[in-house]
Design a protein around this motif. Structure first.
Motif: not given
Length: 98
Positions: A16-17, A22
């Protein structure tokens, strides 16, 4: 001849992010994979045990700065979560590391 383990596919469900975050997790996961493979002959996270991850975080990263160790601990937690292992177990070890 077997195909090399695809770390991006392995982590795709838990990453995520931002794209940069990532990519950092993927880069660090691949470094962890290569280092554990070289030391323990374990070519993918499915064959890793807690001792392999603990060795990487405590011994291999021993000379790295605190920030680097912190970000590798985050990546290790993602890998551990993806494996379906008890997250608290790895977090307890991470807390003892500093």
């Amino acid at each position: 001849m077997s195909k090399p383990f695809d770390m991006a596919l392995f982590l795709s469900g838990v990453l995520t992010g931002s794209k940069v975050t990532q990519q950092r997790h993927l880069r660090q996961a691949r470094i962890m994979q290569a280092t554990i493979q070289q030391r323990w002959q374990r070519d993918n996270p499915w064959s890793w045990q807690l001792k392999h991850v603990r060795w990487f975080l405590t011994q291999h990263l021993n000379d790295h700065c605190d920030a680097t160790r912190y970000y590798y601990r985050l990546t290790a937690l993602l890998i551990w979560e993806r494996l379906g292992n008890d997250r608290q177990l790895l977090m307890d070890i991470s807390m003892r590391l500093g």
